[in-house]
Design an enzyme around this catalytic site. Structure first.
Site, PDB file in Angstrom:
ATOM      1  CE1 TYR A   1      -4.147   2.011   1.145  1.00 51.22           C
ATOM      2  CE2 TYR A   1      -2.794   2.987   2.469  1.00 51.22           C
ATOM      3  CZ  TYR A   1      -3.996   3.227   2.123  1.00 51.22           C
ATOM      4  OH  TYR A   1      -4.797   4.061   2.339  1.00 51.22           O
TER       5      TYR A   1
ATOM      6  CB  ALA B   1       2.561  12.943   2.890  1.00 46.64           C
TER       7      ALA B   1
ATOM      8  CB  SER C   1      -2.026  10.885  10.570  1.00 46.27           C
ATOM      9  OG  SER C   1      -1.288   9.840  10.509  1.00 46.27           O
TER      10      SER C   1
ATOM     11  CD1 TRP D   1       7.260   6.343   7.559  1.00 49.00           C
ATOM     12  CD2 TRP D   1       9.224   4.475   7.483  1.00 49.00           C
ATOM     13  NE1 TRP D   1       8.708   6.860   7.668  1.00 49.00           N
ATOM     14  CE2 TRP D   1       8.969   6.227   8.025  1.00 49.00           C
ATOM     15  CE3 TRP D   1       9.982   4.386   8.055  1.00 49.00           C
ATOM     16  CZ2 TRP D   1      10.755   6.903   8.773  1.00 49.00           C
ATOM     17  CZ3 TRP D   1      11.346   4.035   8.446  1.00 49.00           C
ATOM     18  CH2 TRP D   1      11.714   5.407   9.090  1.00 49.00           C
TER      19      TRP D   1
ATOM     20  NE  ARG E   1      -7.018   4.701  11.279  1.00 48.73           N
ATOM     21  CZ  ARG E   1      -6.976   5.778  11.104  1.00 48.73           C
ATOM     22  NH1 ARG E   1      -8.449   6.801  11.329  1.00 48.73           N
ATOM     23  NH2 ARG E   1      -6.216   7.013  10.377  1.00 48.73           N
TER      24      ARG E   1
ATOM     25  CB  THR F   1     -15.363   7.725  15.145  1.00 47.96           C
ATOM     26  OG1 THR F   1     -16.084   8.524  14.241  1.00 47.96           O
ATOM     27  CG2 THR F   1     -15.556   8.023  16.863  1.00 47.96           C
TER      28      THR F   1
ATOM     29  CD  GLU G   1      -4.051   1.768   8.782  1.00 52.53           C
ATOM     30  OE1 GLU G   1      -5.540   1.725   7.933  1.00 52.53           O
ATOM     31  OE2 GLU G   1      -3.531   1.488   8.010  1.00 52.53           O
ATOM     32  N   GLY G   2      -2.146   5.209  11.857  1.00 54.79           N
ATOM     33  CA  GLY G   2      -2.798   6.141  13.086  1.00 54.79           C
ATOM     34  C   GLY G   2      -2.285   6.010  13.965  1.00 54.79           C
ATOM     35  CB  THR G   3       0.025   7.977  15.966  1.00 56.80           C
ATOM     36  OG1 THR G   3      -0.754   8.214  16.232  1.00 56.80           O
ATOM     37  CG2 THR G   3       1.721   7.735  15.093  1.00 56.80           C
TER      38      THR G   3
END
Length: 381
Positions: free
Chosen positions: A125, A132, A134, A163, A246, A320, A369-371
């Site tokens: 991916y 660039a 998040s 990464w 996530r 969310t 996948e987002g901190t």
């Protein structure tokens, strides 16, 4: 989504466990970790007829098994208990195919997903860049149209990705690049002229996964490499799957945390101190075991509720809820692995006891996948 029946799911989990018992012993995992080695042959076997783990992520109409979000969570947890680097390598193919599933034409979806199913192709991916992560809106990679006789026949892509899981080993890549109408996904196959990967990153953990930068130097792709039919849909397509992806990383945190904690529990039953096993001493269990088991199972409850809602298909993208699940389970998993080192004392701090490795591995779940901080921002909105 209906997903697998209970018997098929349990057979799948058992097959994964049997494969791991044969091929991923503690000794072998420690050896590969210390050598910083990606076990290419084993990953390929897992994505072949021998195990066919990639089929779980692929719909039946594309020759897959059509696993539900609940099925995928269960498999991700089991994979994480084996090794998070290996789990990351497998999930990277699923993540890499998301742009096709979210934005591809029916013909593109069938072409690529059936090839992944039948050929065991590995995907990467290619979204993240040095500036660039998040904030994908800041990406610098560009795709310039190439026209002949007034008709676009392809694109030339130039840029660098950072990464990227499976970066140097994938067969197929989804690449996000800026176009005149905004970020857009393209599909590239390995070996295209001008497309290369850097040496693997020397990482703190998940050392059995391949992570590498990608370089695109005026890479030409045909017009059919554009995912879908419209430019500028890349960020919308990426946002559509965050709730799902996530959730899978949440399952990684859950699996890694429980694997470490189970090893601490087993040790506590055997380690005799002051006339009895550590498992009978509240000062030990009530600090190093019980609170972490509680937090992990709270994470599991939220993962399962969110997976069931995704499978119902009537609640939107649940971004969310995916963020909440990831935040709870990965932070709990990271803390549980840290406690497991403490629970084993000096043994836990050595390479020969797996909890040290698990702690290094599970740490990444609070980052990729987002901190956790990005999860907090997502939840706050």
């Amino acid at each position: 989504m209906h997903g697998l029946d209970t018997e098929t799911l349990e057979m799948t989990l058992a097959a994964i466990s049997d494969f791991a018992e044969r091929e991923f012993t503690d000794e072998r995992l420690i050896e590969l970790d210390e050598a910083d080695e990606y076990p290419a042959d084993l990953i390929r076997r897992m994505c072949s007829e021998e195990l066919g783990i990639q089929l779980l992520f692929i719909a039946e109409e594309h020759d897959g098994m059509g696993g539900s979000a609940y099925d995928v969570y269960r498999v991700c947890e089991r994979m994480a208990r084996i090794d998070l680097g290996v789990a990351t390598s497998v999930l990277a193919t699923f993540l890499g195919s998301d742009p096709i599933l979210m934005g591809g034409t029916p013909e593109q979806q069938h072409h690529w997903m059936s090839r992944i199913a039948n050929e065991g192709l590995l995907m990467a991916y290619g979204a993240t860049e040095a500036e660039a992560g998040s904030d994908l809106g800041s990406l610098k990679t560009v795709a310039v149209p190439v026209a002949e006789d007034g008709e676009v026949v392809g694109y030339r892509i130039t840029g660098q990705k950072q990464w990227i899981s499976n970066g140097a080993v994938a067969d197929l890549y989804s690449i996000l690049a800026n176009t005149e109408k905004g970020p857009t996904w393209f599909i590239l196959e390995k070996g295209v002229e001008g497309f290369s990967a850097a040496a693997p990153e020397h990482k703190h953990g998940i050392r059995l996964s391949n992570t590498a930068a990608l370089y695109l130097d005026d890479v030409f792709v045909g017009a059919d490499a554009l995912v879908g039919t419209e430019l500028g849909q890349g960020l919308v397509q990426a946002q559509q799957v965050f709730g799902y992806t996530r959730l899978m990383v949440a399952a990684f945190g859950l699996g890694g945390g429980w694997e470490a904690l189970d090893r601490a529990i087993a040790y506590s039953k055997e380690r005799i101190q002051a006339g009895g096993p550590l498992s009978e001493k509240q000062g030990y269990t009530h600090k190093l075991i019980v609170p972490h088991a509680l937090r992990l199972e709270a994470g599991r409850a939220y993962i399962e509720e969110t997976a069931e809602r995704i499978d119902e298909g009537t609640h939107g993208h649940l971004n969310t809820e995916g963020a909440i699940a990831k935040y709870i389970a990965t932070e709990a998993g990271n803390d549980a692995a840290d406690a497991a080192i403490q629970a084993l004392g000096g043994y836990g701090y050595t390479h020969d006891y797996m909890v040290e490795k698990i702690k290094r591995d599970v740490r990444i779940t609070t980052i990729y996948e987002g901190t956790s901080e990005i999860m907090e921002m997502t939840i706050a909105r």
